[in-house]
Motif scaffolding. Structure first.
Motif, PDB file in Angstrom:
ATOM      1  N   LEU A  61     -23.746   5.348 -18.760  1.00  0.00           N
ATOM      2  CA  LEU A  61     -22.708   5.968 -18.211  1.00  0.00           C
ATOM      3  C   LEU A  61     -21.744   4.953 -17.697  1.00  0.00           C
ATOM      4  O   LEU A  61     -20.564   4.666 -17.933  1.00  0.00           O
ATOM      5  N   PHE A  62     -22.301   4.187 -16.677  1.00  0.00           N
ATOM      6  CA  PHE A  62     -21.474   3.175 -15.945  1.00  0.00           C
ATOM      7  C   PHE A  62     -21.051   2.004 -16.704  1.00  0.00           C
ATOM      8  O   PHE A  62     -19.786   1.513 -16.756  1.00  0.00           O
ATOM      9  N   VAL A  94     -16.427   4.883 -25.495  1.00  0.00           N
ATOM     10  CA  VAL A  94     -16.843   6.551 -25.584  1.00  0.00           C
ATOM     11  C   VAL A  94     -18.248   6.910 -26.091  1.00  0.00           C
ATOM     12  O   VAL A  94     -18.564   7.698 -25.815  1.00  0.00           O
ATOM     13  N   TRP A  95     -18.446   5.996 -27.205  1.00  0.00           N
ATOM     14  CA  TRP A  95     -19.881   6.255 -27.615  1.00  0.00           C
ATOM     15  C   TRP A  95     -20.980   6.148 -26.267  1.00  0.00           C
ATOM     16  O   TRP A  95     -21.721   6.898 -26.394  1.00  0.00           O
ATOM     17  N   SER A  96     -20.816   5.142 -25.561  1.00  0.00           N
ATOM     18  CA  SER A  96     -21.815   5.054 -24.377  1.00  0.00           C
ATOM     19  C   SER A  96     -21.696   6.189 -23.585  1.00  0.00           C
ATOM     20  O   SER A  96     -22.859   6.649 -23.145  1.00  0.00           O
ATOM     21  N   VAL A 109     -24.035  11.253 -21.657  1.00  0.00           N
ATOM     22  CA  VAL A 109     -23.925  12.662 -21.242  1.00  0.00           C
ATOM     23  C   VAL A 109     -24.852  13.697 -22.003  1.00  0.00           C
ATOM     24  O   VAL A 109     -25.386  14.663 -21.584  1.00  0.00           O
ATOM     25  N   PHE A 110     -25.146  13.446 -23.320  1.00  0.00           N
ATOM     26  CA  PHE A 110     -25.976  14.346 -23.949  1.00  0.00           C
ATOM     27  C   PHE A 110     -27.286  13.969 -24.095  1.00  0.00           C
ATOM     28  O   PHE A 110     -28.300  14.741 -24.481  1.00  0.00           O
ATOM     29  N   GLY A 111     -27.594  12.677 -23.562  1.00  0.00           N
ATOM     30  CA  GLY A 111     -29.020  12.197 -23.568  1.00  0.00           C
ATOM     31  C   GLY A 111     -29.799  12.325 -24.894  1.00  0.00           C
ATOM     32  O   GLY A 111     -31.193  11.960 -25.031  1.00  0.00           O
ATOM     33  N   TRP A 112     -29.088  11.980 -26.019  1.00  0.00           N
ATOM     34  CA  TRP A 112     -29.595  11.829 -27.291  1.00  0.00           C
ATOM     35  C   TRP A 112     -28.750  10.605 -27.828  1.00  0.00           C
ATOM     36  O   TRP A 112     -27.510  10.749 -28.180  1.00  0.00           O
ATOM     37  N   CYS A 113     -29.366   9.602 -28.573  1.00  0.00           N
ATOM     38  CA  CYS A 113     -28.836   8.383 -29.415  1.00  0.00           C
ATOM     39  C   CYS A 113     -29.615   8.388 -30.696  1.00  0.00           C
ATOM     40  O   CYS A 113     -30.619   8.154 -30.934  1.00  0.00           O
TER      41      CYS A 113
END
Length: 74
Positions: free
Chosen positions: A12-13, A38-40, A45-49
Motif C-alpha cells: 500500500l505505502f 495502481v497494481w500495488s 486492498v483486495f489481499g490477493w495477488c
C-alpha cells in the motif's frame, strides 16, 4: 487471500509512493509508474495477488477453506 498483513501494508505505502512520484514527475515513463502503483494498491486492498498464486507463494497466515460435512442420515 494470499497476502499477509505486513505485505499488504508495504504494498500500500509503496504503491501510494509510486503514484505520488508519478504525479510530481515529468517523464516518458509516466504510464508505467501509474500502472505499477495502481497494481500495488489494488492487490493490497483486495489481499490477493495472481502472481503469488502462479508461483505458489502465500504470506497470509490464515487459511480459508470450506469445511465439508458428511451427512449420512439413514
Amino acid at each position: 487471500m494470499n497476502i499477509g498483513l505486513l505485505d499488504r501494508v508495504l504494498r500500500l505505502f509503496a504503491g501510494l509512493g509510486i503514484v505520488l512520484f508519478d504525479y510530481i514527475s515529468d517523464s516518458s515513463w509516466e504510464i508505467v509508474f501509474l500502472m505499477f502503483g495502481v497494481w500495488s494498491v489494488t492487490t493490497s486492498v483486495f489481499g490477493w495477488c495472481p502472481f503469488y498464486r502462479v508461483f505458489g507463494v502465500n504470506t497470509c497466515p490464515a487459511s480459508f477453506q470450506i469445511k465439508q460435512e458428511n451427512n449420512t442420515d439413514v
